[in-house]
Design an enzyme around this catalytic site. Structure first.
Site, PDB file in Angstrom:
ATOM      1  N   LEU A 291       0.819  -1.214   0.000  1.00 26.18           N
ATOM      2  CA  LEU A 291       0.000   0.000   0.000  1.00 26.18           C
ATOM      3  C   LEU A 291       0.851   1.261   0.000  1.00 26.18           C
ATOM      4  O   LEU A 291       1.951   1.289   0.535  1.00 26.18           O
ATOM      5  CB  LEU A 291      -0.914  -0.011   1.223  1.00 26.18           C
TER       6      LEU A 291
ATOM      7  N   HIS B 116      -3.519   4.318  -2.167  1.00 25.94           N
ATOM      8  CA  HIS B 116      -4.510   3.426  -1.548  1.00 25.94           C
ATOM      9  C   HIS B 116      -5.166   4.099  -0.342  1.00 25.94           C
ATOM     10  O   HIS B 116      -6.364   3.973  -0.120  1.00 25.94           O
ATOM     11  CB  HIS B 116      -3.848   2.128  -1.063  1.00 25.94           C
TER      12      HIS B 116
ATOM     13  N   GLN C 245      -4.959 -12.465 -12.865  1.00 29.28           N
ATOM     14  CA  GLN C 245      -4.804 -11.281 -13.703  1.00 29.28           C
ATOM     15  C   GLN C 245      -3.370 -11.050 -14.170  1.00 29.28           C
ATOM     16  O   GLN C 245      -3.064 -10.016 -14.733  1.00 29.28           O
ATOM     17  CB  GLN C 245      -5.372 -10.041 -13.004  1.00 29.28           C
TER      18      GLN C 245
ATOM     19  N   ASP D 265      -5.987   3.328 -12.652  1.00 26.55           N
ATOM     20  CA  ASP D 265      -6.323   2.171 -13.496  1.00 26.55           C
ATOM     21  C   ASP D 265      -7.692   2.457 -14.123  1.00 26.55           C
ATOM     22  O   ASP D 265      -8.691   1.829 -13.778  1.00 26.55           O
ATOM     23  CB  ASP D 265      -6.340   0.900 -12.650  1.00 26.55           C
TER      24      ASP D 265
ATOM     25  N   SER E 151       2.260   4.091  -7.626  1.00 31.22           N
ATOM     26  CA  SER E 151       1.971   2.720  -8.036  1.00 31.22           C
ATOM     27  C   SER E 151       2.899   1.786  -7.265  1.00 31.22           C
ATOM     28  O   SER E 151       4.061   2.137  -7.002  1.00 31.22           O
ATOM     29  CB  SER E 151       2.239   2.569  -9.537  1.00 31.22           C
TER      30      SER E 151
ATOM     31  N   ARG F 246       4.279  -0.655  -8.410  1.00 25.16           N
ATOM     32  CA  ARG F 246       5.381  -1.074  -9.301  1.00 25.16           C
ATOM     33  C   ARG F 246       6.482  -0.020  -9.406  1.00 25.16           C
ATOM     34  O   ARG F 246       7.558  -0.312  -9.934  1.00 25.16           O
ATOM     35  CB  ARG F 246       4.841  -1.430 -10.681  1.00 25.16           C
TER      36      ARG F 246
HETATM   37  O1  PAF Z   1      -6.266  -2.567  -8.835  1.00 32.27           O
HETATM   38  C1  PAF Z   1      -5.886  -3.587  -8.218  1.00 32.27           C
HETATM   39  O2  PAF Z   1      -5.099  -3.523  -7.277  1.00 32.27           O
HETATM   40  C2  PAF Z   1      -6.408  -4.951  -8.637  1.00 32.27           C
HETATM   41  O3  PAF Z   1      -6.580  -5.030 -10.019  1.00 32.27           O
HETATM   42  C3  PAF Z   1      -7.698  -5.364  -7.904  1.00 32.27           C
HETATM   43  C4  PAF Z   1      -8.849  -4.433  -8.215  1.00 32.27           C
HETATM   44  C5  PAF Z   1      -7.439  -5.379  -6.392  1.00 32.27           C
HETATM   45  C6  PAF Z   1      -8.117  -6.768  -8.324  1.00 32.27           C
HETATM   46  O4  PAF Z   1      -7.126  -7.712  -8.043  1.00 32.27           O
END
Ligand code: PAF
Length: 265
Positions: free
Chosen positions: A29, A33, A57, A146, A181, A183
């Site tokens: 986080l 977030h 994903q 996103d 992010s 990343r």
């Molecule tokens: O945005 C994200 O962190 C992810 O895509 C989510 C919405 C938690 C789904 O895994």
């Protein structure tokens, strides 16, 4: 703050909690977030944050294994933010058997991010629907960083008649404009200095720079751009002359790190 690892315990704990505001995350986080947590708090009495790195994903070539897992630090941040419940299932709790039933998102999920990450939005939609079923929130907060994910989740909620209000949180940026992010931590010091260029280029496209020129500027600066595209903000369909509600979205790789960002206009 209570940490819940299984679905039954979560449902039991939430039974008397009143309307829930939900922030789904993959952990690691940051301030972005936490700003979503604050939004959830404005909407609902009880805030639930999920932490789950969703294998569905990630492409096999992507960073599922090395995705930063920092549960202890995340827990402290959420505790300090006044979150009531953290739902942190392990993989076998959410996927006790192969997940052969999946949410099939619309064709738009094959464009933009979906063109470079096939199956990504199927994985996102499937886990988000499962998380919604576990938490049963009144509202759920997603970041605009996103943006395509936000549009796809909104469409899923609308078309599947889920009784959930989807709330969008603005992108939180570092002082130099880089969108926060998880990343970003992969960037070397040199790459970190270079990284705000993506946002600058997108802002220039908003000011009238052709997206192709934006792509060229990134490539000249050593990036590997995937796309820069102007779309309609509501549904991300192709923009037409005369449209006023637009967004420019971009994704590019800087070294080994893929960054995405967008600017609304
Ligand atoms: O945005 C994200 O962190 C992810 O895509 C989510 C919405 C938690 C789904 O895994």
């Amino acid at each position: 703050m209570e940490i819940l690892r299984d679905i039954g315990a979560l449902r039991g704990a939430l039974a008397a909690a009143g309307p829930v505001g939900f922030v789904p995350t993959m952990g690691n986080l940051h301030e972005g977030h936490l700003s979503l947590v604050r939004l959830a708090r404005r909407e609902a009495r009880t805030v639930v944050v999920s932490i789950f790195v969703n294998r569905l994903q990630f492409l096999p070539s992507e960073d599922f294994d090395r995705y930063p897992r920092t549960f202890e630090r995340d827990r402290l941040l959420l505790e300090a933010a006044g979150v009531e419940f953290v739902f942190a299932p392990d993989e076998l709790t959410l996927y006790p058997e192969p997940q052969t039933y999946r949410v099939q998102p619309p064709p738009m999920a094959g464009e933009l991010e979906g063109r470079f990450r096939p199956g990504f939005f199927e994985g996102v939609s499937t886990v988000v629907l499962k998380l919604f079923n576990c938490v049963q929130p009144a509202c759920a907060v997603f970041g605009k960083k996103d943006y395509q994910q936000l549009v796809i989740v909104r469409g899923m909620v609308r078309q599947l008649d889920l009784p959930i209000a989807v709330v969008a949180g603005d992108t939180t940026r570092e002082a130099d404009g880089l969108a926060m992010s998880s990343r970003n931590r992969y960037l070397s010091a040199d790459e970190r200095r270079e990284a705000p260029r993506l946002y600058r280029v997108l802002k220039n496209v908003k000011q009238g720079l052709a997206p192709e020129h934006g792509v060229r500027e990134l490539a000249r600066a050593g990036w590997q751009p995937d796309y820069i595209e102007v779309r309609r903000k509501g549904d991300l369909s192709l923009s037409q002359p005369g449209d006023t509600e637009l967004i420019v979205l971009g994704a590019a790789r800087l070294g080994a790190t893929r960054l995405i960002d967008n600017v609304e206009f």
